[in-house]
Scaffold this motif. Structure first.
Motif, PDB file in Angstrom:
ATOM      1  N   SER A 144       0.846  -1.189   0.000  1.00 56.22           N
ATOM      2  CA  SER A 144       0.000   0.000   0.000  1.00 56.22           C
ATOM      3  C   SER A 144       0.883   1.241   0.000  1.00 56.22           C
ATOM      4  O   SER A 144       1.951   1.257   0.610  1.00 56.22           O
ATOM      5  CB  SER A 144      -0.904  -0.004   1.227  1.00 56.22           C
ATOM      6  N   LYS A 145       0.441   2.276  -0.699  1.00 59.39           N
ATOM      7  CA  LYS A 145       1.219   3.509  -0.807  1.00 59.39           C
ATOM      8  C   LYS A 145       0.292   4.652  -1.173  1.00 59.39           C
ATOM      9  O   LYS A 145      -0.645   4.470  -1.951  1.00 59.39           O
ATOM     10  CB  LYS A 145       2.286   3.332  -1.902  1.00 59.39           C
ATOM     11  N   SER A 146       0.542   5.836  -0.619  1.00 62.19           N
ATOM     12  CA  SER A 146      -0.190   7.048  -0.992  1.00 62.19           C
ATOM     13  C   SER A 146       0.809   8.150  -1.304  1.00 62.19           C
ATOM     14  O   SER A 146       1.791   8.315  -0.581  1.00 62.19           O
ATOM     15  CB  SER A 146      -1.098   7.507   0.151  1.00 62.19           C
ATOM     16  N   LEU A 147       0.573   8.894  -2.371  1.00 67.52           N
ATOM     17  CA  LEU A 147       1.427  10.020  -2.733  1.00 67.52           C
ATOM     18  C   LEU A 147       0.667  10.954  -3.656  1.00 67.52           C
ATOM     19  O   LEU A 147      -0.450  10.659  -4.069  1.00 67.52           O
ATOM     20  CB  LEU A 147       2.724   9.538  -3.384  1.00 67.52           C
ATOM     21  N   LYS A 148       1.274  12.094  -3.971  1.00 67.07           N
ATOM     22  CA  LYS A 148       0.693  13.083  -4.876  1.00 67.07           C
ATOM     23  C   LYS A 148       1.517  13.105  -6.156  1.00 67.07           C
ATOM     24  O   LYS A 148       2.739  13.128  -6.114  1.00 67.07           O
ATOM     25  CB  LYS A 148       0.725  14.457  -4.221  1.00 67.07           C
ATOM     26  N   ILE A 149       0.815  13.082  -7.311  1.00 60.44           N
ATOM     27  CA  ILE A 149       1.481  13.180  -8.610  1.00 60.44           C
ATOM     28  C   ILE A 149       0.801  14.301  -9.377  1.00 60.44           C
ATOM     29  O   ILE A 149      -0.390  14.210  -9.678  1.00 60.44           O
ATOM     30  CB  ILE A 149       1.365  11.862  -9.409  1.00 60.44           C
ATOM     31  N   ASN A 150       1.551  15.360  -9.670  1.00 55.11           N
ATOM     32  CA  ASN A 150       1.005  16.503 -10.419  1.00 55.11           C
ATOM     33  C   ASN A 150      -0.363  16.945  -9.894  1.00 55.11           C
ATOM     34  O   ASN A 150      -1.303  17.140 -10.654  1.00 55.11           O
ATOM     35  CB  ASN A 150       0.902  16.177 -11.907  1.00 55.11           C
ATOM     36  N   GLY A 151      -0.481  17.063  -8.587  1.00 53.11           N
ATOM     37  CA  GLY A 151      -1.713  17.521  -7.967  1.00 53.11           C
ATOM     38  C   GLY A 151      -2.773  16.450  -7.776  1.00 53.11           C
ATOM     39  O   GLY A 151      -3.838  16.722  -7.245  1.00 53.11           O
ATOM     40  N   MET A 152      -2.490  15.223  -8.205  1.00 55.01           N
ATOM     41  CA  MET A 152      -3.447  14.119  -8.050  1.00 55.01           C
ATOM     42  C   MET A 152      -3.075  13.309  -6.811  1.00 55.01           C
ATOM     43  O   MET A 152      -1.901  13.024  -6.589  1.00 55.01           O
ATOM     44  CB  MET A 152      -3.394  13.203  -9.279  1.00 55.01           C
ATOM     45  N   ASP A 153      -4.047  12.941  -5.986  1.00 56.21           N
ATOM     46  CA  ASP A 153      -3.815  12.054  -4.854  1.00 56.21           C
ATOM     47  C   ASP A 153      -3.838  10.624  -5.370  1.00 56.21           C
ATOM     48  O   ASP A 153      -4.814  10.198  -5.980  1.00 56.21           O
ATOM     49  CB  ASP A 153      -4.894  12.227  -3.780  1.00 56.21           C
ATOM     50  N   VAL A 154      -2.754   9.905  -5.126  1.00 62.97           N
ATOM     51  CA  VAL A 154      -2.604   8.541  -5.642  1.00 62.97           C
ATOM     52  C   VAL A 154      -2.463   7.583  -4.475  1.00 62.97           C
ATOM     53  O   VAL A 154      -1.629   7.787  -3.595  1.00 62.97           O
ATOM     54  CB  VAL A 154      -1.357   8.432  -6.548  1.00 62.97           C
ATOM     55  N   SER A 155      -3.278   6.541  -4.458  1.00 65.14           N
ATOM     56  CA  SER A 155      -3.204   5.522  -3.404  1.00 65.14           C
ATOM     57  C   SER A 155      -3.206   4.141  -4.030  1.00 65.14           C
ATOM     58  O   SER A 155      -4.007   3.852  -4.912  1.00 65.14           O
ATOM     59  CB  SER A 155      -4.401   5.617  -2.462  1.00 65.14           C
ATOM     60  N   LEU A 156      -2.316   3.298  -3.557  1.00 59.47           N
ATOM     61  CA  LEU A 156      -2.286   1.895  -3.931  1.00 59.47           C
ATOM     62  C   LEU A 156      -2.656   1.121  -2.676  1.00 59.47           C
ATOM     63  O   LEU A 156      -1.987   1.254  -1.651  1.00 59.47           O
ATOM     64  CB  LEU A 156      -0.890   1.500  -4.417  1.00 59.47           C
ATOM     65  N   VAL A 157      -3.720   0.338  -2.742  1.00 57.50           N
ATOM     66  CA  VAL A 157      -4.245  -0.359  -1.565  1.00 57.50           C
ATOM     67  C   VAL A 157      -4.298  -1.852  -1.849  1.00 57.50           C
ATOM     68  O   VAL A 157      -4.883  -2.274  -2.849  1.00 57.50           O
ATOM     69  CB  VAL A 157      -5.655   0.155  -1.197  1.00 57.50           C
ATOM     70  N   LYS A 158      -3.708  -2.642  -0.965  1.00 60.16           N
ATOM     71  CA  LYS A 158      -3.736  -4.102  -1.090  1.00 60.16           C
ATOM     72  C   LYS A 158      -4.894  -4.658  -0.269  1.00 60.16           C
ATOM     73  O   LYS A 158      -5.077  -4.299   0.880  1.00 60.16           O
ATOM     74  CB  LYS A 158      -2.424  -4.686  -0.592  1.00 60.16           C
ATOM     75  N   MET A 159      -5.680  -5.562  -0.879  1.00 59.26           N
ATOM     76  CA  MET A 159      -6.848  -6.166  -0.219  1.00 59.26           C
ATOM     77  C   MET A 159      -6.804  -7.679  -0.403  1.00 59.26           C
ATOM     78  O   MET A 159      -7.003  -8.178  -1.512  1.00 59.26           O
ATOM     79  CB  MET A 159      -8.135  -5.597  -0.823  1.00 59.26           C
ATOM     80  N   PRO A 160      -6.551  -8.456   0.662  1.00 56.75           N
ATOM     81  CA  PRO A 160      -6.494  -9.923   0.550  1.00 56.75           C
ATOM     82  C   PRO A 160      -7.854 -10.530   0.224  1.00 56.75           C
ATOM     83  O   PRO A 160      -8.893  -9.989   0.581  1.00 56.75           O
ATOM     84  CB  PRO A 160      -6.044 -10.381   1.933  1.00 56.75           C
ATOM     85  N   TRP A 161      -7.853 -11.661  -0.444  1.00 58.70           N
ATOM     86  CA  TRP A 161      -9.053 -12.425  -0.792  1.00 58.70           C
ATOM     87  C   TRP A 161      -9.125 -13.668   0.078  1.00 58.70           C
ATOM     88  O   TRP A 161      -8.842 -14.779  -0.372  1.00 58.70           O
ATOM     89  CB  TRP A 161      -8.999 -12.858  -2.257  1.00 58.70           C
ATOM     90  N   GLY A 162      -9.460 -13.514   1.320  1.00 53.63           N
ATOM     91  CA  GLY A 162      -9.598 -14.664   2.229  1.00 53.63           C
ATOM     92  C   GLY A 162      -8.311 -15.442   2.376  1.00 53.63           C
ATOM     93  O   GLY A 162      -7.232 -14.874   2.443  1.00 53.63           O
ATOM     94  N   ASN A 163      -8.429 -16.768   2.398  1.00 58.77           N
ATOM     95  CA  ASN A 163      -7.270 -17.647   2.596  1.00 58.77           C
ATOM     96  C   ASN A 163      -6.693 -18.175   1.292  1.00 58.77           C
ATOM     97  O   ASN A 163      -5.864 -19.075   1.307  1.00 58.77           O
ATOM     98  CB  ASN A 163      -7.675 -18.827   3.484  1.00 58.77           C
ATOM     99  N   SER A 164      -7.111 -17.643   0.155  1.00 55.44           N
ATOM    100  CA  SER A 164      -6.694 -18.189  -1.135  1.00 55.44           C
ATOM    101  C   SER A 164      -5.257 -17.849  -1.493  1.00 55.44           C
ATOM    102  O   SER A 164      -4.682 -18.467  -2.375  1.00 55.44           O
ATOM    103  CB  SER A 164      -7.613 -17.674  -2.241  1.00 55.44           C
ATOM    104  N   GLY A 165      -4.678 -16.861  -0.840  1.00 61.96           N
ATOM    105  CA  GLY A 165      -3.351 -16.385  -1.227  1.00 61.96           C
ATOM    106  C   GLY A 165      -3.437 -15.313  -2.306  1.00 61.96           C
ATOM    107  O   GLY A 165      -2.468 -14.635  -2.583  1.00 61.96           O
ATOM    108  N   ASN A 166      -4.590 -15.174  -2.913  1.00 61.87           N
ATOM    109  CA  ASN A 166      -4.796 -14.125  -3.904  1.00 61.87           C
ATOM    110  C   ASN A 166      -5.268 -12.864  -3.195  1.00 61.87           C
ATOM    111  O   ASN A 166      -5.737 -12.919  -2.064  1.00 61.87           O
ATOM    112  CB  ASN A 166      -5.827 -14.557  -4.936  1.00 61.87           C
ATOM    113  N   TYR A 167      -5.140 -11.748  -3.855  1.00 58.53           N
ATOM    114  CA  TYR A 167      -5.542 -10.480  -3.271  1.00 58.53           C
ATOM    115  C   TYR A 167      -5.790  -9.477  -4.372  1.00 58.53           C
ATOM    116  O   TYR A 167      -5.541  -9.750  -5.533  1.00 58.53           O
ATOM    117  CB  TYR A 167      -4.480  -9.967  -2.284  1.00 58.53           C
ATOM    118  N   SER A 168      -6.301  -8.334  -4.014  1.00 53.78           N
ATOM    119  CA  SER A 168      -6.529  -7.230  -4.943  1.00 53.78           C
ATOM    120  C   SER A 168      -5.592  -6.097  -4.601  1.00 53.78           C
ATOM    121  O   SER A 168      -5.258  -5.890  -3.450  1.00 53.78           O
ATOM    122  CB  SER A 168      -7.968  -6.723  -4.824  1.00 53.78           C
ATOM    123  N   ILE A 169      -5.184  -5.411  -5.629  1.00 55.42           N
ATOM    124  CA  ILE A 169      -4.481  -4.142  -5.445  1.00 55.42           C
ATOM    125  C   ILE A 169      -5.288  -3.107  -6.185  1.00 55.42           C
ATOM    126  O   ILE A 169      -5.635  -3.294  -7.347  1.00 55.42           O
ATOM    127  CB  ILE A 169      -3.044  -4.189  -5.985  1.00 55.42           C
TER     128      ILE A 169
END
Length: 174
Positions: A144-169
């Motif tokens: 996960s990361k948050s920063l500003k790029i050329n006035g835009m707020d940018v966030s990268l958020v990791k979200m796990p999918w239960g016990n599958s080992g897969n997740y969302s970013i």
């Protein structure tokens, strides 16, 4: 996959990497007018638009065709990427989204490569020379990361999918 199926796709036990870009005021993507001009931003990476129309939820936009990549493994499907342009009013842009579904978490390297490539092309189309190293690093490490790029707020958020080992970013730019 048809337009309606694509816009309502939920996915199962997959990694979803999304780039969502939103702006307020008279700068940023809100100045791309008409909004459907952004539909072709990622055609060079194989994400051809299905055309402008009404999306699920009533917003206007243009999803791309799904592009599969990587390899299937056992019961896991191949990974895929898609791109959405969204406008709440049909005139000015509200969001741009990139989704990468990794149905085979052992093949995350190809997903990372596809997302980095598409995100770089999208940023160049928005007037940003390239992804900042902090964001590239976060994508590479699924952090996960948050920063500003050329006035835009940018966030990268990791979200796990239960016990599958897969997740969302989810990459969100406001």
């Amino acid at each position: 996959m048809d337009f309606k199926s694509l816009t309502t796709f939920i996915g199962s036990a997959a990694i979803m990497l999304s780039a969502s870009i939103s702006y307020a005021g008279d700068t940023g993507i809100g100045t791309i007018n008409p909004a459907n001009n952004a539909c072709g931003f990622l055609e060079s990476v194989g994400l051809k638009s299905q055309g402008w129309g009404v999306l699920a939820g009533g917003d206007y936009g243009c999803p791309s065709n799904m592009k599969e990549f990587g390899s299937a493994s056992g019961s896991f499907e191949r990974n895929d990427i898609r791109y959405y342009v969204i406008s709440a009013n049909g005139k000015s842009l509200t969001e741009l989204k990139i989704f990468v579904n990794v149905n085979n978490s052992k093949d995350y390297a190809s997903a990372r490569k596809e997302l980095l490539n598409a995100a770089n092309v999208l940023m160049r189309n928005l007037g940003v020379e390239s992804l900042p190293s902090q964001l590239s690093s976060a994508i590479n490490t699924s952090s996960s990361k948050s920063l500003k790029i050329n006035g835009m707020d940018v966030s990268l958020v990791k979200m796990p999918w239960g016990n599958s080992g897969n997740y969302s970013i989810k990459l969100v730019i406001n």
